[in-house]
Scaffold this motif. Structure first.
Motif, PDB file in Angstrom:
ATOM      1  N   PHE A  85       0.844  -1.187   0.000  1.00  0.00           N
ATOM      2  CA  PHE A  85       0.000   0.000   0.000  1.00  0.00           C
ATOM      3  C   PHE A  85       0.884   1.243   0.000  1.00  0.00           C
ATOM      4  N   PRO A  86       0.371   2.369  -0.503  1.00  0.00           N
ATOM      5  CA  PRO A  86       1.195   3.574  -0.581  1.00  0.00           C
ATOM      6  C   PRO A  86       1.529   4.179   0.787  1.00  0.00           C
ATOM      7  N   ASP A  87       0.625   4.005   1.776  1.00  0.00           N
ATOM      8  CA  ASP A  87       0.905   4.572   3.105  1.00  0.00           C
ATOM      9  C   ASP A  87       0.133   3.800   4.176  1.00  0.00           C
ATOM     10  N   GLU A  88       0.363   4.158   5.435  1.00  0.00           N
ATOM     11  CA  GLU A  88      -0.269   3.471   6.576  1.00  0.00           C
ATOM     12  C   GLU A  88      -1.789   3.634   6.568  1.00  0.00           C
ATOM     13  N   ALA A  89      -2.263   4.799   6.196  1.00  0.00           N
ATOM     14  CA  ALA A  89      -3.710   5.048   6.189  1.00  0.00           C
ATOM     15  C   ALA A  89      -4.400   4.137   5.167  1.00  0.00           C
ATOM     16  N   ALA A  90      -3.805   4.004   3.987  1.00  0.00           N
ATOM     17  CA  ALA A  90      -4.376   3.134   2.956  1.00  0.00           C
ATOM     18  C   ALA A  90      -4.372   1.687   3.422  1.00  0.00           C
ATOM     19  N   ARG A  91      -3.303   1.272   4.117  1.00  0.00           N
ATOM     20  CA  ARG A  91      -3.246  -0.105   4.625  1.00  0.00           C
ATOM     21  C   ARG A  91      -4.332  -0.332   5.670  1.00  0.00           C
ATOM     22  N   ALA A  92      -4.549   0.613   6.574  1.00  0.00           N
ATOM     23  CA  ALA A  92      -5.563   0.461   7.617  1.00  0.00           C
ATOM     24  C   ALA A  92      -6.962   0.355   7.000  1.00  0.00           C
ATOM     25  N   GLU A  93      -7.281   1.198   6.013  1.00  0.00           N
ATOM     26  CA  GLU A  93      -8.584   1.143   5.345  1.00  0.00           C
ATOM     27  C   GLU A  93      -8.757  -0.194   4.623  1.00  0.00           C
ATOM     28  N   ALA A  94      -7.721  -0.631   3.904  1.00  0.00           N
ATOM     29  CA  ALA A  94      -7.788  -1.879   3.149  1.00  0.00           C
ATOM     30  C   ALA A  94      -7.919  -3.069   4.083  1.00  0.00           C
ATOM     31  N   GLU A  95      -7.255  -3.020   5.237  1.00  0.00           N
ATOM     32  CA  GLU A  95      -7.328  -4.130   6.190  1.00  0.00           C
ATOM     33  C   GLU A  95      -8.757  -4.334   6.652  1.00  0.00           C
ATOM     34  N   ALA A  96      -9.453  -3.241   6.940  1.00  0.00           N
ATOM     35  CA  ALA A  96     -10.853  -3.326   7.360  1.00  0.00           C
ATOM     36  C   ALA A  96     -11.727  -3.827   6.213  1.00  0.00           C
ATOM     37  N   LEU A  97     -11.507  -3.312   5.002  1.00  0.00           N
ATOM     38  CA  LEU A  97     -12.296  -3.731   3.840  1.00  0.00           C
ATOM     39  C   LEU A  97     -12.086  -5.213   3.543  1.00  0.00           C
ATOM     40  N   LEU A  98     -10.846  -5.673   3.556  1.00  0.00           N
ATOM     41  CA  LEU A  98     -10.541  -7.072   3.244  1.00  0.00           C
ATOM     42  C   LEU A  98     -11.061  -8.015   4.321  1.00  0.00           C
ATOM     43  N   ALA A  99     -11.020  -7.604   5.585  1.00  0.00           N
ATOM     44  CA  ALA A  99     -11.512  -8.458   6.668  1.00  0.00           C
ATOM     45  C   ALA A  99     -13.009  -8.673   6.570  1.00  0.00           C
ATOM     46  N   ASP A 100     -13.756  -7.719   5.988  1.00  0.00           N
ATOM     47  CA  ASP A 100     -15.206  -7.841   5.843  1.00  0.00           C
ATOM     48  C   ASP A 100     -15.609  -8.724   4.661  1.00  0.00           C
ATOM     49  N   ARG A 101     -14.675  -9.125   3.811  1.00  0.00           N
ATOM     50  CA  ARG A 101     -15.005  -9.918   2.608  1.00  0.00           C
ATOM     51  C   ARG A 101     -14.692 -11.395   2.827  1.00  0.00           C
ATOM     52  N   SER A 102     -15.406 -12.027   3.739  1.00  0.00           N
ATOM     53  CA  SER A 102     -15.181 -13.445   4.031  1.00  0.00           C
ATOM     54  C   SER A 102     -15.561 -14.346   2.868  1.00  0.00           C
ATOM     55  N   ASP A 103     -16.311 -13.819   1.903  1.00  0.00           N
ATOM     56  CA  ASP A 103     -16.638 -14.623   0.713  1.00  0.00           C
ATOM     57  C   ASP A 103     -15.425 -14.817  -0.180  1.00  0.00           C
ATOM     58  N   LEU A 104     -14.409 -13.919  -0.083  1.00  0.00           N
ATOM     59  CA  LEU A 104     -13.206 -14.022  -0.916  1.00  0.00           C
ATOM     60  C   LEU A 104     -11.932 -14.204  -0.105  1.00  0.00           C
ATOM     61  N   VAL A 105     -11.921 -13.738   1.142  1.00  0.00           N
ATOM     62  CA  VAL A 105     -10.691 -13.700   1.924  1.00  0.00           C
ATOM     63  C   VAL A 105     -10.793 -14.644   3.121  1.00  0.00           C
ATOM     64  N   ILE A 106      -9.765 -15.473   3.290  1.00  0.00           N
ATOM     65  CA  ILE A 106      -9.711 -16.384   4.438  1.00  0.00           C
ATOM     66  C   ILE A 106      -9.076 -15.662   5.622  1.00  0.00           C
ATOM     67  N   THR A 107      -7.959 -15.020   5.363  1.00  0.00           N
ATOM     68  CA  THR A 107      -7.234 -14.342   6.444  1.00  0.00           C
ATOM     69  C   THR A 107      -6.504 -13.123   5.928  1.00  0.00           C
ATOM     70  N   VAL A 108      -6.402 -12.106   6.790  1.00  0.00           N
ATOM     71  CA  VAL A 108      -5.633 -10.894   6.518  1.00  0.00           C
ATOM     72  C   VAL A 108      -4.778 -10.631   7.753  1.00  0.00           C
ATOM     73  N   SER A 109      -3.483 -10.402   7.562  1.00  0.00           N
ATOM     74  CA  SER A 109      -2.613 -10.126   8.714  1.00  0.00           C
ATOM     75  C   SER A 109      -1.490  -9.210   8.297  1.00  0.00           C
TER      76      SER A 109
END
Length: 192
Positions: free
Chosen positions: A166-190
């Motif tokens: 990700f380009p910066d910490e803020a983008a990573r934090a937003e993406a982490e929340a978005l990816l964690a909510d997509r259990s239909d596509l994502v098993i784990t995010v860390s």
């Protein structure tokens, strides 16, 4: 099955049975080419009969003439196209692959794609590790990563993890929340 030259020699040498001789004579009556060949061989036989009184010499002459005709039939043209050997074909295949890898692939992949960064390049920004479900479709994954502003920089690892940058910490934090909510596509995010 005998061709016309073999039948002609067999006829002149008296090696055809009555049915074969009759069939050959019928073919000669219909074919001017066979008539000419029969006349030429008959003339040779007449010359040999007059000049060569010895029967063994006549047989040797006929054998030599037969060999000459057979050798003429067996000649291969000088421009006969031959297939390449297995080694030549394999060498051509290897050379083609090498040429493709060193010349065509770098040229074709020369455009910079912002969604792909080679593994050999170190990541410059914050990263996440992610694993996708087995039934996740590529189109859905691409749309999700685009919405998250993520770039795949490594993966899949031996356990199926991808590294996202990700380009910066803020983008990573937003993406982490978005990816964690997509259990239909994502098993784990860390975070690494």
């Amino acid at each position: 099955m005998m061709d016309d030259n073999d039948r002609l020699l067999a006829y002149m040498q008296g090696r055809l049975d009555e049915a074969g001789a009759a069939a050959f004579e019928a073919d000669v009556a219909r074919s001017p080419d066979l008539q000419a060949e029969l006349a030429a061989l008959s003339a040779v036989a007449n010359v040999m009969a007059k000049d060569v009184p010895d029967e063994a010499a006549k047989d040797a002459g006929w054998a030599r003439l037969s060999r000459s005709i057979e050798a003429e039939q067996m000649r291969t043209p000088a421009n006969q196209n031959r297939r390449p050997s297995f080694a030549q074909a394999a060498g051509f295949a290897v050379a083609s692959v090498v040429a493709w890898q060193f010349f065509a692939v770098p040229f074709l992949t020369g455009s910079e794609d912002p969604a792909f960064v080679p593994v050999s390049e170190s990541t410059a920004g914050p990263t996440l590790r992610i694993a996708f479900t087995d039934d996740a479709r590529l189109a859905d994954i691409t749309a999700l990563l685009s919405a998250a502003g993520a770039v795949i920089t490594d993966g899949p690892s031996a356990v199926g993890l991808f590294t996202l940058e990700f380009p910066d910490e803020a983008a990573r934090a937003e993406a982490e929340a978005l990816l964690a909510d997509r259990s239909d596509l994502v098993i784990t995010v860390s975070r690494p």
